[in-house]
Design an enzyme around this catalytic site. Structure first.
Site, PDB file in Angstrom:
ATOM      1  CE  LYS A 176      -3.850  -0.488   4.685  1.00 52.37           C
ATOM      2  NZ  LYS A 176      -5.185   0.093   4.914  1.00 52.37           N
TER       3      LYS A 176
ATOM      4  CG  HIS B 121      -2.098  -0.914   1.097  1.00 52.83           C
ATOM      5  ND1 HIS B 121      -2.040  -2.236   1.481  1.00 52.83           N
ATOM      6  CD2 HIS B 121      -3.354  -0.720   0.613  1.00 52.83           C
ATOM      7  CE1 HIS B 121      -3.202  -2.811   1.254  1.00 52.83           C
ATOM      8  NE2 HIS B 121      -4.013  -1.913   0.723  1.00 52.83           N
TER       9      HIS B 121
END
Length: 255
Positions: free
Chosen positions: A145, A141
């Site tokens: 995040k 990600h």
């Protein structure tokens, strides 16, 4: 369909707003965000209890710590709620389960239909291949995040664990492990870099072969689309805790 969107100023809020513009009979009637966006075309409140509109459904892409307030508001006003956030504590999950006995709640740690297909394939593979194949999950990600591993990686692992015949044990990374891999392990690894929207791979490493199942999200509209489909699905449903498998089975009863 009038939507109250929690987290309306965030990435998913903006992606969903763009998507809703092209959907007939759907609108975001108001938003909730601790950092209101002055460019929004609808009222944005900093506290959900300040909302004056009468939405048909709530979509939550905010932060898991706000879950109790959101569900309390939803229950008080009898509004179905779609929970798309991740990183919930056990207490927060218990609150969700308790309130779903009173109002319809849709909860998925990933709103992509493709990811949920990946999960079904992974469950099938894990069941067929057995303990001779080592299972490793890698998720990637963007560098903003907060939670690691991702809620989606944990969801994949949980579903695989339910599908195998042995007592699987999660191992997060291997930096502090100095021993051979145990056959019952499911390895879970997180990568945080750049602007990666979301990538998940499930590796089945067996005797003389490796099988890899993977999914890549190319834009956040994938998750926005899933959330809107979940919202439409939830309206009119009786109280209960629903997930993406319920939506898929209703839309595709023969698959």
């Amino acid at each position: 369909m009038k939507i109250l969107f929690c987290g309306s100023s965030g990435r998913m809020g903006k992606a969903t707003c763009e998507l809703v513009k092209n959907i007939e009979n759907a609108e975001i009637c108001c938003g909730v965000d601790i950092c209101p966006d002055n460019t929004a075309t609808f009222p944005v409140y900093t506290n959900i209890n300040e909302v004056r509109e009468h939405p048909d459904v709530i979509i939550d892409f905010s932060n898991h710590t706000l879950l109790p307030d959101i569900l309390s508001f939803a229950m008080k006003n009898k509004i179905p709620c779609v929970i798309c956030t991740t990183g919930h504590s056990l207490d927060e999950l218990a609150i969700m389960k308790n309130i779903s006995a009173k109002i319809p709640v849709f909860y998925s740690r990933n709103m992509s239909l493709g990811i949920n297909l990946l999960i079904e394939l992974s469950k099938k593979a894990a069941s067929l291949l057995g303990q001779d194949y080592n299972i490793e999950i890698i998720e990637k990600h963007h560098n903003q995040k907060l939670d690691a591993p991702s809620g989606t990686a944990l969801m994949i692992a949980d579903k695989i664990k339910d599908a195998v015949s042995y007592d699987a044990e999660y191992v997060y990374g291997r930096h502090d492990t100095h021993k051979k891999r145990e056959p019952n392990e499911i390895g879970i690894h997180a990568v945080r870099a750049g602007t990666i929207v979301g990538e998940h791979s499930v590796i089945f490493g067996g005797p003389e072969e490796v099988i890899t199942l993977s999914h890549s999200a190319l834009s956040r509209s994938v998750f926005a689309n899933g959330a809107l489909r979940a919202a439409a699905f939830l309206i009119g449903k009786p109280a209960g805790l629903y997930d993406m498998s319920d939506l898929i089975n209703e839309k595709l009863p023969n698959t």
